[in-house]
Every structure is written in C-alpha cells, then in structure tokens.
Design an enzyme around this catalytic site. Structure first.
Site, PDB file in Angstrom:
ATOM      1  N   HIS A   1      42.009  51.157  43.351  1.00 55.03           N
ATOM      2  CA  HIS A   1      41.308  49.524  43.894  1.00 55.03           C
ATOM      3  C   HIS A   1      41.743  49.549  45.460  1.00 55.03           C
ATOM      4  O   HIS A   1      42.801  49.689  45.489  1.00 55.03           O
ATOM      5  CB  HIS A   1      42.289  48.678  43.254  1.00 55.03           C
ATOM      6  CG  HIS A   1      41.663  47.242  43.596  1.00 55.03           C
ATOM      7  ND1 HIS A   1      41.191  46.422  42.662  1.00 55.03           N
ATOM      8  CD2 HIS A   1      41.574  46.806  44.711  1.00 55.03           C
ATOM      9  CE1 HIS A   1      40.977  45.132  43.084  1.00 55.03           C
ATOM     10  NE2 HIS A   1      41.185  45.445  44.526  1.00 55.03           N
TER      11      HIS A   1
ATOM     12  N   HIS B   1      40.149  48.628  49.167  1.00 54.30           N
ATOM     13  CA  HIS B   1      39.224  48.095  50.317  1.00 54.30           C
ATOM     14  C   HIS B   1      38.762  48.939  51.500  1.00 54.30           C
ATOM     15  O   HIS B   1      40.194  49.223  52.179  1.00 54.30           O
ATOM     16  CB  HIS B   1      39.525  46.876  50.639  1.00 54.30           C
ATOM     17  CG  HIS B   1      39.675  45.903  49.436  1.00 54.30           C
ATOM     18  ND1 HIS B   1      38.284  45.180  48.986  1.00 54.30           N
ATOM     19  CD2 HIS B   1      40.735  45.616  48.633  1.00 54.30           C
ATOM     20  CE1 HIS B   1      38.940  44.466  47.896  1.00 54.30           C
ATOM     21  NE2 HIS B   1      40.007  44.598  47.681  1.00 54.30           N
TER      22      HIS B   1
ATOM     23  N   LYS C   1      32.400  45.681  39.594  1.00 54.01           N
ATOM     24  CA  LYS C   1      33.520  44.577  39.979  1.00 54.01           C
ATOM     25  C   LYS C   1      32.999  43.206  40.147  1.00 54.01           C
ATOM     26  O   LYS C   1      31.808  42.884  40.592  1.00 54.01           O
ATOM     27  CB  LYS C   1      33.881  44.808  41.397  1.00 54.01           C
ATOM     28  CG  LYS C   1      35.120  43.793  41.866  1.00 54.01           C
ATOM     29  CD  LYS C   1      36.407  43.931  41.328  1.00 54.01           C
ATOM     30  CE  LYS C   1      37.452  43.138  41.602  1.00 54.01           C
ATOM     31  NZ  LYS C   1      37.704  43.422  43.071  1.00 54.01           N
TER      32      LYS C   1
ATOM     33  N   HIS D   1      38.417  40.501  39.241  1.00 53.09           N
ATOM     34  CA  HIS D   1      39.240  39.898  39.943  1.00 53.09           C
ATOM     35  C   HIS D   1      39.632  38.597  38.974  1.00 53.09           C
ATOM     36  O   HIS D   1      38.909  37.581  39.310  1.00 53.09           O
ATOM     37  CB  HIS D   1      38.870  39.588  41.181  1.00 53.09           C
ATOM     38  CG  HIS D   1      39.816  38.819  42.206  1.00 53.09           C
ATOM     39  ND1 HIS D   1      40.438  39.308  43.446  1.00 53.09           N
ATOM     40  CD2 HIS D   1      40.610  37.716  41.728  1.00 53.09           C
ATOM     41  CE1 HIS D   1      41.097  38.447  44.009  1.00 53.09           C
ATOM     42  NE2 HIS D   1      41.441  37.530  43.088  1.00 53.09           N
TER      43      HIS D   1
HETATM   44 ZN   LIG Z   1      40.858  43.880  45.956  1.00 53.27          ZN
END
Ligand SMILES: [Zn+2]
Length: 336
Positions: free
Chosen positions: A12, A14, A95, A134
């Site tokens: 995970h 970014h 996601k 999430h």
């Molecule tokens: Zn995240």
C-alpha cells in the site's frame, strides 16, 4: 550480524505524480521489490489509458532499479465486466474509497447499497480481481473504522469469492474480523504499529504523524502488533507512506499522511527483532503478500541490514519523513 530480507514488498503505497513522484519513487524502488500503487491522484485513475500512462511515469521515475509497480484502479460502481476484462492484466487490485474520507477521495463510493455495487463486485469475483478498501465511515473520527465493520461484514458475506483487503487497519475490531471471514485480508502500516493518538496529539501537536485512519488507542496498537509479530498469514505490510510537502503538513488544515517509505525496513527490523523474529518479519514483509496476491511477479532482491546507527535525513526534497533527524539502530548496508 547481518540481517537479510528477501524481496520486500510494500502492499500500500502513495507515489503521487509530477515532481513529487520523481522524488519519492526512488525512495521505495531502491529497497523494495514492488509496491501496490494507490490510484488517488487528481483526477483519480479510472481508465486503462490513465493507468498505463501513470505506470510509465512511475517506471521513468525509478530508472533502472528492479521494482514492480502493482497498479490499481479507483473503484467505480459503473465498471462493467467487459471493461474489467480489458484492464485485468494491467492491474493488481481495485481500490475503493468511501466518498471524501481521505486525500483525493471525493469521487469515491457514497453509501454501500449492495444492489448498487453488485454488478461490478460480481464481475471482479469472477475475474479474480481483489478489492482493496479504505474502511472508514464519515462518523466520529475515532469510531470510523469500527463503524465500517458492518460494511466489511456485508461485503464479505455477499461476495464470498471476492478477495477483500482491509487496507491499513488500525483497530482491534478489524483484527478480530480477519478470522471470521475467509475472504478478508489486511495491510498494516509501520506507523500504526508504533504510535497511538497520544503521539499525535497527546502533547504538542505532531503534524507529521497525522494520518487517516488516525492512530488509535494502546489496545488497538497491541492487537495490530499481535497479528503482525506472529505474521498472521492474512496480514501483510503496507506502509501507506503518503508524502506531502512540508508546507502542507506544518499548517492549518494539515494534510493527512505519514512518510515512512525510506525508513520502513530499518525500523521494522528493529521492532521485529525486539518483539518477534526475523522469520516472521520475512513473512510480514513479503511472503504473506505473495500468498495473498497470487498473481504478482516479484523481482528478486536481497536487502542486507546491520545494527549500526543511521540518522534519518531531515527532508527528502520538500517531504519530512517520520523520525526526521532521529537516530535509528539499523541501517541498510547493501542491496543485491
Ligand atoms: Zn493510503
């Protein structure tokens, strides 16, 4: 004594885009073999063209290091089976963000009506595309993840063949859910193994530890530690390393995200050697993920660490990392 980690994976991550991508991508590709790249750009990644272009920019940013970006799409309930079929070979998962819950998630899902989601989620089950979530409601900030348990439960029951990854879990409730449904898995971050809300706001406010989901209570951290340290086969490491420029963190309306990518392996090594062992770290950092995401190809990489002081840089470009300027006890000596 040297510590060897084989093919570490960050499930995970970014990486952002533009200049930020150029700064942070090499800070992961150097020591990790691969990472699941989150799609919450502006605009989010929702088409095959955007995904392929983003992947090219990532590969460009990492130069010639052996690193696989595992690409993801931003979930839309309008994705058809034909579309998913056409993009399947390019993605590792999709996601799902509830609308407006974290950085660039405004176009996410509003409400979790199973009838609304059914067509896309059934197609994903059939095509064996995992769903990463999430998992937070828009309730009171400390309760958002616990309130999401009923949604995880409903999704796990209604789509028993869908592999569901509860991303960056932070509560004992989420940990308990792991063993209740065969199709639920989880990622755990480094920072949620280390900090509680006290570290963020118990004394002077520490903006560099402010993240979503917010760090919780000591008993929640204990629950995360228990499954991580024993390398429960359904949990894997996902840093959720999320860079923001210093001006966006040290400000009113401070952005959510902790930047841990460059220090994750050093700190995890110390943490696991203190509380667990190297075998379990190897499972948590790589082997479990290979078992869960069956179809990923993982470049071979050996990371050799030694017990030797390492001072964390104060900044990488404009980004202040966790433990900036602090001394760590383990350092990366060599990558093979
Ligand atoms: Zn995240």
């Amino acid at each position: 004594m040297s510590i060897i980690l084989n093919s570490p994976l960050d499930m995970h991550l970014h990486l952002r885009d533009g200049n930020m991508l150029k700064v942070v991508a090499p800070l992961s590709s150097y020591q990790f073999s691969g990472a699941v790249i989150m799609p919450n750009l502006v605009p989010p990644i929702t088409t095959k063209e955007a995904l392929v272009e983003y992947k090219k920019r990532i590969l460009n940013a990492i130069g010639n290091s052996s690193f696989k970006p595992y690409m993801t799409l931003f979930f839309k309930s309008t994705y058809t089976k034909e579309f998913l079929q056409s993009v399947k070979d390019e993605i590792t998962s999709i996601k799902l963000y509830p609308a407006g819950i974290t950085t660039n998630s405004e176009g996410g899902v509003d409400g979790f009506d199973i009838d609304n989601l059914k067509e896309t989620l059934n197609a994903m089950s059939e095509l064996e595309i995992p769903l990463s979530i999430h998992g937070e409601t828009n309730g009171f900030v400390m309760d958002r993840e616990a309130e999401f348990i009923s949604i995880y439960t409903s999704l796990a029951q209604n789509f028993p063949n869908l592999k569901i990854i509860m991303e960056h879990i932070t509560t004992k409730e989420s940990v308990n859910l792991l063993d209740r449904f065969e199709n639920l898995y989880a990622t755990i971050t480094l920072h949620h193994l280390l900090i509680t809300l006290d570290d963020v706001a118990g004394g002077a406010l520490e903006p560099h530890l402010f993240c979503k989901p917010i760090a919780k209570r000591p008993e929640d951290r204990d629950a995360l530690r228990e499954v991580a340290f024993k390398a429960h086969p359904k949990v894997m490491f996902g840093s959720d390393s999320a860079p923001h420029p210093q001006y966006a963190k040290e400000a009113s309306y401070c952005s959510a995200g902790v930047f841990t990518a460059p220090i994750a392996l050093q700190v995890l090594t110390e943490l696991f050697l203190e509380h667990s062992n190297l075998v379990n770290l190897q499972s948590f950092i790589s082997d479990n993920a290979k078992g869960i995401y069956k179809n990923i190809s993982v470049p071979k990489k050996q990371v050799i660490l030694e017990k030797e002081p390492y001072i964390v840089p104060k900044k990488y470009g404009e980004v202040v990392p966790m433990y900036a300027g602090k001394r760590l006890n383990y350092t990366i000596k060599e990558i093979k």
